[in-house]
Design an enzyme around this catalytic site. Structure first.
Site, PDB file in Angstrom:
ATOM      1  N   ASP A 224       1.311  -1.335  -0.088  1.00 16.89           N
ATOM      2  CA  ASP A 224      -0.244   0.021   0.471  1.00 16.89           C
ATOM      3  C   ASP A 224       0.856   1.243  -0.465  1.00 16.89           C
ATOM      4  OD1 ASP A 224      -1.832   1.565   0.527  1.00 16.89           O
ATOM      5  OD2 ASP A 224      -2.881  -0.050   0.737  1.00 16.89           O
ATOM      6  N   HIS A 247       2.361   2.748  -3.081  1.00  9.89           N
ATOM      7  CA  HIS A 247       1.526   2.917  -4.105  1.00  9.89           C
ATOM      8  C   HIS A 247       1.682   4.714  -3.356  1.00  9.89           C
ATOM      9  CE1 HIS A 247      -2.245   0.104  -3.872  1.00  9.89           C
ATOM     10  NE2 HIS A 247      -1.187  -0.411  -4.458  1.00  9.89           N
TER      11      HIS A 247
END
Ligand SMILES: *[C@@H]1O[C@H](CO)[C@@H](O)[C@H](O)[C@H]1NC(C)=O
Ligand SMILES: *[C@@H]1O[C@H](CO)[C@@H](O)[C@H](O)[C@H]1NC(C)=O
Length: 398
Positions: A224, A247
């Site tokens: 993430d 991310h």
């Protein structure tokens, strides 16, 4: 024979003085050390060492002078562990040579929000240490779509001031690796954070409701965000980070709630993003909110094959629920992108998708050079106002 008596006498007469000197010469920074092994912890990776760790903490916290909790080499199994204050002592050091592991069965921590937490403390430094959240079982459960517990953040610092974390390694957290919430003056440096690129919600470092946080010289790769920045974050400084997989660095998601604190004065300086989904991102819900983002500088970033190197998206609304007219109330202003270069993995390297009610304003692009397959990339700009200076490629926004 005759000399012995006077000599002995002389030495003995010096003793009170030597004793006095000894007391006086103790360095003022003298610290009492509480070794978790002396207190019963076992570095065998199997025996639950939660109680010895807590008793070391209680002693350090209750001491009226500087104290060190020492964790020797070895692997220590810990359940949910709260290092809580307030403490008598404003100078506590954790020196960790060993590895701390969470229970391998994720049901043990279950829905505990965090595994290790410093709460309501001031003046805590953590040096070294490896934290192993043993998250793989929970990730598998989540990815299979079963009903799984949420899992735990590996290390949280909340409601605290003057926290210093240096040289910490964290892998395979169940959820976020490091959370800084409602704190002032926190410095994290030299962190190494890693989890699989397909591990859900394993953000590297999450900051919210905090001021004066610095994150320096760290390497973060997870499934993430490398760093995520939540509501109420001000005066945040991020510098010299290697990010990927993951991310990217994200301000948001913001604007989920109607009454929400804004984000102000954030600097992100010298970051290399490698193979990440985003580079530098601002993300908000498409819902009414009092939140804002202002005073952000993204400076000196290198993008290596990044899907969305520069992105603002204000249209987040998973499942299309409770997003009237799909409009974000979050006001975004004064955001500068300076010296951002490298390669995009998609054609659109710069995307500003701002709120139709509150267009982004004061967006500045300066010396931006992003390519896609060795050609010029594209920019896509909706409801965004600002200016460009220096070389800016792609250049079709302002
Ligand atoms: C912005 O934050 C930095 C730390 O990141 C701080 O040094 C600076 O004083 C802040 N600026 C303002 C105007 O508060
Ligand atoms: C922009 O980046 C590309 C690829 O790295 C490079 O070939 C080109 O020279 C750069 N342009 C300028 C003006 O610096």
């Amino acid at each position: 024979m005759k000399m012995v008596q006077p000599m002995t006498y002389r030495v003995l007469s010096l003793l009170p003085f030597l004793f006095f000197l000894h007391i006086q010469l103790l360095p003022t920074g003298a610290t009492t050390t509480y070794n978790v092994v002396t207190l019963g912890a076992k570095g065998d990776g199997k025996s639950d060492s939660t109680m010895p760790f807590l008793s070391a903490w209680d002693s350090a916290c209750g001491s009226d002078h500087p104290a060190t909790v020492y964790v020797p080499l070895g692997t220590y199994l810990l359940g949910k562990t709260m290092f809580s204050g307030p403490c008598k002592n404003g100078d506590i050091t954790f020196r960790i040579d060993g590895t701390l592991v969470a229970p391998s069965d994720y049901r043990v921590l279950g829905n505990a929000a965090n595994w290790l937490i410093f709460d309501r403390v001031s003046g805590v430094s953590v040096y070294g240490g490896t934290l192993d959240g043993q998250g793989t079982g929970l990730w598998t459960c989540k990815r299979s779509g079963q009903n799984c517990p949420t899992g735990a953040t590996t290390l949280e610092s909340s409601n605290s001031n003057n926290i210093f974390v240096s040289g910490l390694t964290s892998h395979n957290s169940q959820m976020f690796h490091i959370v800084i919430n409602n704190c002032n003056n926190v410095k994290v440096q030299g962190a190494k954070v890693s989890a699989s690129r397909i591990s859900p919600n394993t953000d590297g470092i999450h900051v919210s409701s905090s001021s004066g946080v610095m994150i320096l010289n760290s390497r973060i790769g997870t499934g993430d965000d490398c760093i995520s920045i939540g509501p109420g974050t001000t005066n945040l400084w991020i510098q010299n980070i290697a990010c990927g997989p993951g991310h990217g660095i994200s301000i948001g998601s913001l604007g989920k709630d109607l009454n929400e604190a804004g984000v102000q004065n954030v600097t992100v300086n010298t970051v290399t993003f490698t193979g990440t989904k985003n580079g530098v991102r601002i993300k908000t819900w498409a819902k009414p909110s009092s939140a804002f983002v202002r005073g952000v500088l993204f400076q000196h970033a290198t993008m290596v094959n990044v899907q969305n190197p520069i992105i603002i998206s204000q249209n987040y609304c998973p499942d299309n629920k409770n997003c009237p007219r799909q409009v974000s109330g979050v006001r975004i202003s004064d955001v500068t992108y300076q010296d951002i270069h490298g390669s995009s993995a998609t054609e659109v390297a710069v995307e500003f998708d701002c709120s139709k009610e509150y267009p982004c304003n004061g967006i500045t692009l300066e010396d931006v050079n992003l390519t896609y397959e060795n050609k010029a990339a594209e920019a896509s700009c909706v409801n965004a106002g600002g200016s460009a200076s220096g070389l800016v490629k792609p250049s079709n926004c302002f």
